[in-house]
Design a protein around this motif. Structure first.
Motif, mmCIF file in Angstrom:
data_model
loop_
_atom_site.group_PDB
_atom_site.id
_atom_site.type_symbol
_atom_site.label_atom_id
_atom_site.label_comp_id
_atom_site.label_asym_id
_atom_site.label_seq_id
_atom_site.Cartn_x
_atom_site.Cartn_y
_atom_site.Cartn_z
ATOM 1 N N ARG A 57 -91.915 85.481 -80.063
ATOM 2 C CA ARG A 57 -93.044 86.208 -79.476
ATOM 3 C C ARG A 57 -93.586 87.248 -80.460
ATOM 4 O O ARG A 57 -94.802 87.403 -80.626
ATOM 5 N N TYR A 58 -92.692 87.957 -81.109
ATOM 6 C CA TYR A 58 -93.085 88.978 -82.083
ATOM 7 C C TYR A 58 -93.843 88.354 -83.253
ATOM 8 O O TYR A 58 -94.919 88.838 -83.646
ATOM 9 N N SER B 225 -97.362 87.319 -81.952
ATOM 10 C CA SER B 225 -98.268 88.408 -81.582
ATOM 11 C C SER B 225 -98.677 89.251 -82.794
ATOM 12 O O SER B 225 -99.789 89.775 -82.843
ATOM 13 N N ALA B 226 -97.763 89.377 -83.771
ATOM 14 C CA ALA B 226 -98.063 90.179 -84.957
ATOM 15 C C ALA B 226 -98.813 89.386 -86.024
ATOM 16 O O ALA B 226 -99.220 89.949 -87.040
ATOM 17 N N ARG C 102 -90.244 97.834 -84.090
ATOM 18 C CA ARG C 102 -90.765 98.296 -82.799
ATOM 19 C C ARG C 102 -92.187 98.827 -82.956
ATOM 20 O O ARG C 102 -93.066 98.550 -82.126
ATOM 21 N N ASP D 85 -94.226 97.877 -85.061
ATOM 22 C CA ASP D 85 -95.063 96.742 -85.448
ATOM 23 C C ASP D 85 -95.304 95.786 -84.281
ATOM 24 O O ASP D 85 -95.975 94.772 -84.438
ATOM 25 N N GLY D 86 -94.713 96.106 -83.127
ATOM 26 C CA GLY D 86 -94.972 95.302 -81.937
ATOM 27 C C GLY D 86 -93.811 94.503 -81.404
ATOM 28 O O GLY D 86 -93.964 93.777 -80.403
ATOM 29 N N ILE E 233 -90.801 93.585 -79.180
ATOM 30 C CA ILE E 233 -90.299 94.009 -77.870
ATOM 31 C C ILE E 233 -89.108 93.120 -77.515
ATOM 32 O O ILE E 233 -89.249 91.889 -77.439
#
Length: 270
Positions: free
Chosen positions: A244-245, A248-249, A193, A195-196, A198
């Motif tokens: 998505r994670y 985005s990371a 969480r 680390d981004g 969602i």
């Protein structure tokens, strides 16, 4: 799960694919479905062989989630040169529609033989450093597995009482990404969480829960707070939220996807 079954799961006994994740009724896949699964497995293996990576993420369409706006329902880590074979999928499966789960290792044909909606698939390769660290964690299994045997299809992200297949993936990835060794689920999810990561929000109206017969052994709405149950908006770790994670990371190195047996020029909706 008794000790014999736990040992079977971790000695990598290969259960009949059609028995994992449903109510364990005897199901005989037709030769045509087995052939399709083998064709998809060969497609995936050829793509995996083209890249020098010890592990990747592989997703399949086991359940029709189109009403929730989702495509892929399940994913696992596909490991190169695993003791069970050149490319072996390590993943968490619900045991026969019960409130229990186990960690399993399956060949690619078995992975795509589980009476799926279709044979679409997506493979995500990780950045090299991340892939090496994750492969190292997977090599430790069954030690430090972060597996919790109580299963809930809509397990609350970060909750301690239940786990589902996608939550296990996130927690294992977080344990590999973290700067310091992580050997407990709460710390792993908290890192994800921070680390981004969602989770997605899935709407399940009360009438659907009651009239739709959703009160089954592998679904427990009480894992979520009363306010969530009243609103019907449940945070859930989905395959889409994992994709998505990773994007985005900045952990994604490469993605390939096949729909209806055709390689997509760009990945479609997840």
């Amino acid at each position: 799960m008794n000790r014999l079954l736990m040992r079977c799961a971790w000695l990598l006994c290969l259960p009949l694919a059609a028995h994992a994740g449903n109510d364990c009724r005897e199901q005989q896949l037709s030769p045509a479905k087995v052939a399709l699964a083998a064709e998809t497995a060969l497609l995936a293996a050829a793509a995996l062989d083209q890249r020098d990576a010890p592990v990747a993420l592989i997703a399949r369409v086991g359940t029709d989630l189109s009403k929730q706006g989702l495509v892929y329902s399940h994913a696992g880590f596909v490991v190169r040169d695993h003791p069970r074979g050149r490319w072996t999928v390590v993943h968490l499966l619900n045991d026969c529609g019960s409130d229990r789960s186990g960690l399993y290792a399956q060949g690619l044909v078995n992975f795509f033989s589980d009476d799926l909606v279709n044979q679409d698939l997506r493979i995500v390769w990780f950045k090299p450093d991340f892939a090496q660290r994750l492969a190292g964690r997977l090599q430790q299994l069954p030690r430090h597995s972060l597996h919790h045997p109580r299963y809930n299809l809509i397990a609350r992200p970060g909750g301690r009482n239940y786990q589902n297949s996608t939550a296990w993936l996130v927690e294992m990835m977080a344990s590999a990404i973290a700067d310091k060794p992580v050997y407990d689920r709460a710390t792993a999810y908290a890192f994800a969480r921070g680390d981004g990561f969602i989770p997605d929000t899935i709407h399940v109206p009360y009438t659907k829960r009651v009239l739709g017969g959703l009160f089954t052994a592998n679904v427990d709405f009480t894992d979520h707070p009363v306010a969530t149950r009243l609103s019907g908006d449940y945070p859930v770790v989905t395959v889409r939220s994992i994709f998505r994670y990773l994007d985005s990371a900045g952990y994604t190195e490469h993605v390939r996807e096949w729909r209806n047996g055709r390689l997509m020029s760009t990945p479609g909706p997840a």
